[in-house]
Every structure is written in C-alpha cells, then in structure tokens.
Design a protein around this motif. Structure first.
Motif, PDB file in Angstrom:
ATOM      1  N   ASN A  35     -49.236  18.493 -75.737  1.00 29.71           N
ATOM      2  CA  ASN A  35     -49.955  19.515 -74.980  1.00 29.71           C
ATOM      3  C   ASN A  35     -50.581  18.923 -73.713  1.00 29.71           C
ATOM      4  O   ASN A  35     -50.573  19.570 -72.662  1.00 29.71           O
ATOM      5  N   ALA A  36     -51.110  17.711 -73.819  1.00 28.66           N
ATOM      6  CA  ALA A  36     -51.700  17.072 -72.632  1.00 28.66           C
ATOM      7  C   ALA A  36     -50.611  16.846 -71.576  1.00 28.66           C
ATOM      8  O   ALA A  36     -50.822  17.080 -70.378  1.00 28.66           O
ATOM      9  N   ILE A  37     -49.427  16.404 -72.042  1.00 25.61           N
ATOM     10  CA  ILE A  37     -48.311  16.187 -71.112  1.00 25.61           C
ATOM     11  C   ILE A  37     -47.891  17.528 -70.502  1.00 25.61           C
ATOM     12  O   ILE A  37     -47.662  17.632 -69.290  1.00 25.61           O
ATOM     13  N   GLY A  38     -47.826  18.559 -71.345  1.00 20.16           N
ATOM     14  CA  GLY A  38     -47.464  19.903 -70.861  1.00 20.16           C
ATOM     15  C   GLY A  38     -48.420  20.348 -69.764  1.00 20.16           C
ATOM     16  O   GLY A  38     -47.990  20.845 -68.715  1.00 20.16           O
ATOM     17  N   GLN A  39     -49.706  20.143 -69.973  1.00 22.95           N
ATOM     18  CA  GLN A  39     -50.702  20.547 -68.970  1.00 22.95           C
ATOM     19  C   GLN A  39     -50.554  19.722 -67.686  1.00 22.95           C
ATOM     20  O   GLN A  39     -50.696  20.247 -66.586  1.00 22.95           O
ATOM     21  N   ARG A  40     -50.249  18.438 -67.868  1.00 23.97           N
ATOM     22  CA  ARG A  40     -50.089  17.575 -66.683  1.00 23.97           C
ATOM     23  C   ARG A  40     -48.887  18.041 -65.856  1.00 23.97           C
ATOM     24  O   ARG A  40     -48.951  18.106 -64.629  1.00 23.97           O
ATOM     25  N   TYR A  41     -47.792  18.369 -66.555  1.00 29.33           N
ATOM     26  CA  TYR A  41     -46.619  18.921 -65.847  1.00 29.33           C
ATOM     27  C   TYR A  41     -46.994  20.237 -65.161  1.00 29.33           C
ATOM     28  O   TYR A  41     -46.632  20.477 -64.019  1.00 29.33           O
ATOM     29  N   LEU A  42     -47.696  21.102 -65.889  1.00 27.98           N
ATOM     30  CA  LEU A  42     -47.988  22.433 -65.340  1.00 27.98           C
ATOM     31  C   LEU A  42     -48.812  22.317 -64.060  1.00 27.98           C
ATOM     32  O   LEU A  42     -48.549  23.020 -63.091  1.00 27.98           O
ATOM     33  N   SER A  43     -49.785  21.404 -64.054  1.00 31.15           N
ATOM     34  CA  SER A  43     -50.551  21.324 -62.798  1.00 31.15           C
ATOM     35  C   SER A  43     -49.782  20.542 -61.735  1.00 31.15           C
ATOM     36  O   SER A  43     -49.793  20.932 -60.569  1.00 31.15           O
ATOM     37  N   GLY A  44     -49.089  19.479 -62.131  1.00 27.77           N
ATOM     38  CA  GLY A  44     -48.358  18.669 -61.148  1.00 27.77           C
ATOM     39  C   GLY A  44     -47.179  19.384 -60.508  1.00 27.77           C
ATOM     40  O   GLY A  44     -46.775  19.076 -59.390  1.00 27.77           O
TER      41      GLY A  44
ATOM     42  N   PHE B 286     -45.011  22.428 -77.842  1.00 30.70           N
ATOM     43  CA  PHE B 286     -44.296  21.691 -76.795  1.00 30.70           C
ATOM     44  C   PHE B 286     -43.216  20.760 -77.333  1.00 30.70           C
ATOM     45  O   PHE B 286     -43.175  19.584 -76.987  1.00 30.70           O
ATOM     46  N   HIS B 287     -42.352  21.313 -78.180  1.00 28.02           N
ATOM     47  CA  HIS B 287     -41.187  20.517 -78.565  1.00 28.02           C
ATOM     48  C   HIS B 287     -40.368  20.222 -77.308  1.00 28.02           C
ATOM     49  O   HIS B 287     -39.872  19.110 -77.127  1.00 28.02           O
ATOM     50  N   LEU B 288     -40.244  21.221 -76.455  1.00 24.60           N
ATOM     51  CA  LEU B 288     -39.517  21.044 -75.193  1.00 24.60           C
ATOM     52  C   LEU B 288     -40.346  21.620 -74.049  1.00 24.60           C
ATOM     53  O   LEU B 288     -41.085  22.593 -74.233  1.00 24.60           O
ATOM     54  N   PHE B 289     -40.214  20.998 -72.879  1.00 23.02           N
ATOM     55  CA  PHE B 289     -40.842  21.538 -71.668  1.00 23.02           C
ATOM     56  C   PHE B 289     -39.692  21.990 -70.772  1.00 23.02           C
ATOM     57  O   PHE B 289     -39.002  21.161 -70.172  1.00 23.02           O
ATOM     58  N   VAL B 290     -39.478  23.300 -70.733  1.00 25.48           N
ATOM     59  CA  VAL B 290     -38.270  23.838 -70.087  1.00 25.48           C
ATOM     60  C   VAL B 290     -38.634  24.544 -68.785  1.00 25.48           C
ATOM     61  O   VAL B 290     -39.443  25.471 -68.786  1.00 25.48           O
ATOM     62  N   VAL B 291     -38.046  24.072 -67.694  1.00 27.97           N
ATOM     63  CA  VAL B 291     -38.247  24.727 -66.400  1.00 27.97           C
ATOM     64  C   VAL B 291     -36.972  25.478 -66.026  1.00 27.97           C
ATOM     65  O   VAL B 291     -35.919  25.271 -66.636  1.00 27.97           O
ATOM     66  N   ARG B 292     -37.106  26.317 -65.023  1.00 26.04           N
ATOM     67  CA  ARG B 292     -35.966  27.144 -64.615  1.00 26.04           C
ATOM     68  C   ARG B 292     -35.768  27.018 -63.115  1.00 26.04           C
ATOM     69  O   ARG B 292     -36.735  27.103 -62.358  1.00 26.04           O
ATOM     70  N   THR B 293     -34.527  26.798 -62.708  1.00 32.08           N
ATOM     71  CA  THR B 293     -34.199  26.729 -61.287  1.00 32.08           C
ATOM     72  C   THR B 293     -32.730  27.110 -61.090  1.00 32.08           C
ATOM     73  O   THR B 293     -31.886  26.799 -61.937  1.00 32.08           O
ATOM     74  N   ALA B 294     -32.454  27.735 -59.943  1.00 33.56           N
ATOM     75  CA  ALA B 294     -31.069  28.086 -59.630  1.00 33.56           C
ATOM     76  C   ALA B 294     -30.233  26.823 -59.380  1.00 33.56           C
ATOM     77  O   ALA B 294     -29.008  26.876 -59.379  1.00 33.56           O
ATOM     78  N   HIS B 295     -30.923  25.688 -59.141  1.00 31.27           N
ATOM     79  CA  HIS B 295     -30.202  24.439 -58.823  1.00 31.27           C
ATOM     80  C   HIS B 295     -30.291  23.456 -59.978  1.00 31.27           C
ATOM     81  O   HIS B 295     -30.495  22.256 -59.777  1.00 31.27           O
TER      82      HIS B 295
ATOM     83  N   ASP C 231     -45.452   7.850 -66.541  1.00 31.71           N
ATOM     84  CA  ASP C 231     -44.090   8.403 -66.691  1.00 31.71           C
ATOM     85  C   ASP C 231     -44.063   9.864 -66.240  1.00 31.71           C
ATOM     86  O   ASP C 231     -43.157  10.297 -65.522  1.00 31.71           O
ATOM     87  N   VAL C 232     -45.062  10.617 -66.710  1.00 31.93           N
ATOM     88  CA  VAL C 232     -45.107  12.047 -66.391  1.00 31.93           C
ATOM     89  C   VAL C 232     -45.254  12.218 -64.874  1.00 31.93           C
ATOM     90  O   VAL C 232     -44.562  13.043 -64.263  1.00 31.93           O
ATOM     91  N   ASP C 233     -46.100  11.385 -64.277  1.00 33.61           N
ATOM     92  CA  ASP C 233     -46.301  11.475 -62.825  1.00 33.61           C
ATOM     93  C   ASP C 233     -45.017  11.118 -62.071  1.00 33.61           C
ATOM     94  O   ASP C 233     -44.728  11.688 -61.020  1.00 33.61           O
ATOM     95  N   GLN C 234     -44.261  10.183 -62.638  1.00 34.46           N
ATOM     96  CA  GLN C 234     -42.986   9.816 -62.002  1.00 34.46           C
ATOM     97  C   GLN C 234     -42.017  11.008 -62.030  1.00 34.46           C
ATOM     98  O   GLN C 234     -41.320  11.277 -61.053  1.00 34.46           O
ATOM     99  N   VAL C 235     -41.998  11.728 -63.168  1.00 30.64           N
ATOM    100  CA  VAL C 235     -41.124  12.907 -63.259  1.00 30.64           C
ATOM    101  C   VAL C 235     -41.591  13.961 -62.250  1.00 30.64           C
ATOM    102  O   VAL C 235     -40.786  14.536 -61.506  1.00 30.64           O
ATOM    103  N   ILE C 236     -42.907  14.177 -62.187  1.00 27.49           N
ATOM    104  CA  ILE C 236     -43.451  15.186 -61.271  1.00 27.49           C
ATOM    105  C   ILE C 236     -43.077  14.833 -59.825  1.00 27.49           C
ATOM    106  O   ILE C 236     -42.587  15.688 -59.070  1.00 27.49           O
TER     107      ILE C 236
END
Ligand SMILES: Cc1ncc(COP(=O)(O)O)c(C=O)c1O
Length: 365
Positions: A253-262, A282-291, A352-357
């Motif tokens: 959940n902490a990682i999920g929140q970090r992604y959500l704000s970042g 948060f088994h998965l953090f799934v985003v959506r994009t046309a690309h 790691d999370v910041d690197q992904v962001i």
C-alpha cells in the motif's frame, strides 16, 4: 534492475523460519494432512476473518470445488467478469455449468453490477466476484443484487489476500471465497496451493469432502469427489509466511501511494483508483495507456520489469469461441491492449519505486 517480483529476496528475509518449517514436516513425515495443515487452516481463517478454511491443491481447484459445493442445478448460468485469469471461468465449465461473461467496470476493473444484472436469467445460479489486482468488488451492491435474484456469490480472492471492504476482510463476505497460493501471490507457497473460506459450516464440510474423495472418514466415501489437497510442506511454508503478510500488504500500500503521487498528472496515463471504503491488497499496480507496448519496451531498456494482466480478455480467447455472440462484453477487450502492471511487492525500496516513476515520467510516446 528493478524486478517485477523477487521471491529469492523474500525467502532470504524469512529463511530461518521457512527452513525450520520444512525440516519439521519432513521430520514428522506429515506430508498429507497433519498438524501444520490444521494450524494453517485455522490461522488463515482468522487472518481473513472467516469461520472455516479448507486447504486445497490450487486456486483453480478452489473455485471449482466451491462451485460444486453450492450444489446448483446442472448447467446453471454463472456470471463471470470478462477481465480475469481463465481460472475464474474455467472452473465454471469444469463444474458442469455455463459461463456468462459480464463487463468489467472501467474504473475498478471489477465486475460491472449493472451489466451483470442485465444478464441474469431464470437459469442464473451464481456470480463470481473477482477482486482483481487486489481491489475488492463492491460487495454491498453485489450481495444486494444476489439477494434480489436468489444467487450465490463466490469471491475469487486469488489476488486479494488481506484486502478489506468496510473494515472487513474479503473471502467470507459472499457465500464462499477462494484463494490461490501460487508462488507470486501476496501469500505464496513454494509450489501450488489454494484455500476455500466460508462462514457456512455445511459449505465448508461439503468442500472438504469434495476435495478429499467425498469422505470425512478414511474409507467412508459418501459420494465421488476428487483429490485436491494443500500438502503439509506447503501449509508449513505458508504458516511461516503468514505472520509477515500484514507487513507485506502495508508495504504494498505504501508503494501504491508512492506511485499514485509520483505518477499523478501524466497526460494519457490512467492510474488505479481506490474506493473510499476499501483497503487495497495491491497484488498488482496496473496503469493504462494507449502506448502500452512502447512504454513496456522503454521500461525494459531502463532495466525495469513490468507485466501484462491480461493480454487477451477472456471472451476473446480461443477457448471461448463457442460463447461469442452480439451480447459478448467488449470493454475488457478494449482495455486489454492498454493495461500495464508496474513492479509491485515488498522487495522494492523507495529508491526502486522512484526509479520506476522517473522512467515513466521520462517516457515519450
Ligand atoms: C483471479 C485468479 N483466479 C484464480 C487463479 C488461479 O489460481 P491457481 O494458479 O492457484 O490455480 C489466479 C491465479 O493464478 C487468479 O489470478
């Protein structure tokens, strides 16, 4: 490199407990049944706030056995969301019933209740509520709908260990709930494993008998069942992991929140939304994009793993050619090429999370 999942790192963090658990089972030769299975069943039931837990061989069997335990008339129609893993629908057919796919909601990705209600016929017997990605379905709305139409509700909790709705853990909110302990799940075994939860003693008893050749006592078979058991080694390993699960979910959940704000405010990137009254698993953090494919390729170049859940919507699989019609749901098919799962799990550091962001932010479609 940012890994999608790191089960070796997890093992190293709990090695002594896991090694001791394995040695204990081998030392007692308690491979089938035994004290660790019994204890795990009651500990997992307590964790999920359910009265009964039956260990089974995997999460797919769990769904199939749960459906059988409900004892619906043969060839009943069972509503299944179009966005899930095939196990959710496969179990319906295997249990002798007919799959009716429903739309998935475009915000929560879980079953769209209005669409489900439109698909109810006199033959409808049950609904499978998949708490997809770890976000609970609207169980209040679903139970009301089920009551109105006299339907049974099976919660497929394979991705949602520890998720909550209105302060209550999922799993025994519906009539019967099923879990997978596939290694990569929030609570994973070192092989296959699964469980059925329910607050209904008769359903628990029937599930246990179906999973064990239709018997309670050794050779007293009341009906033909099957062999689907959570073995002693897996139960002991799961017991060693269970005390850590809450901490792992909190970290997710902490990682999920970090992604959500970042990741907020990126044009063309839709982030997961969390309903007010739920605790996400948060088994998965799934985003959506046309690309999607380009973003996935870009992340790979930056040493970041990602996943796709799922590349083909259930109604579009060759396995379901036989069900295709004008009323086949379409939204999951539109979503499928746009969904990307970012790395998620307690193995990730904030860096790691910041690197992904940063990598997602630097992506130019
Ligand atoms: C939503 C869902 N249901 C069911 C299953 C089946 O679980 P198993 O792989 O343990 O059979 C899975 C995972 O694999 C899943 O993600």
């Amino acid at each position: 490199v940012v890994k999608f999942l790191d089960l070796v790192a997890q093992y190293e963090s709990i090695k002594d407990d896991v090694d001791a658990a394995i040695a204990r089972v081998i030392g007692n030769a308690a491979f089938i049944g035994g004290p660790d299975l019994k204890s795990f069943e009651s500990e997992f039931a307590a964790f999920q706030q359910a009265e009964h837990c039956v260990g089974v061989a995997n999460g797919t069997d769990a769904i199939e056995i749960a459906i059988e335990a409900l004892d619906l008339p043969a060839n009943s129609e069972i509503l299944v969301p179009a966005n899930s893993f095939i196990a959710s629908s496969e179990a319906v057919t295997r249990a002798g019933h007919r799959v009716v796919f429903c739309e998935a909601d475009a915000i929560s990705y879980t079953i769209d209740l209005a669409d489900a209600e439109r698909r109810i016929t006199p033959k409808t017997g049950a609904i499978i509520a998949v708490h997809l990605y770890g976000h609970p379905c609207d169980m209040t709305g679903l139970m009301e709908l089920a009551d109105r139409h006299n339907l049974k509700v099976i919660e497929d909790c394979a991705q949602a260990h520890g998720a909550e709705i209105d302060g209550r853990r999922i799993g025994a909110v519906g009539h019967i709930g099923t879990f997978s302990f596939y290694p990569g799940k929030n609570l994973g075994a070192y092989g296959d494993g699964g469980a059925i939860l329910t607050n209904d003693a008769d359903l628990a008893r029937r599930s246990r008998m179906i999973a064990n050749h239709g018997r309670i006592d050794k050779y007293d078979h009341q009906f033909e069942g099957r062999n689907s058991r959570l073995d002693g080694l897996q139960a002991a390993i799961l017991r060693a992991k269970l005390p850590h699960l809450q901490g792992w979910i909190d970290r997710r959940n902490a990682i999920g929140q970090r992604y959500l704000s970042g990741l907020a405010g990126i044009d063309g990137l839709t982030l997961p939304s969390i309903k007010q009254n739920v605790r996400h698993a948060f088994h998965l953090f799934v985003v959506r994009t046309a690309h999607r494919d380009a973003l996935q390729g870009w992340l790979k170049q930056q040493g970041i793993d990602s996943g796709v859940h799922y590349p083909i919507a259930l109604p579009d699989l060759a396995a379901y050619d036989y069900l295709r019609s004008d009323s086949t749901p379409t939204l999951a098919s539109e979503l499928a090429p746009t969904l990307l799962s970012l790395p998620m799990g307690e193995h990730l550091s904030d860096a790691d999370v910041d690197q992904v962001i940063a990598a997602v932010r630097a992506f130019q479609p």
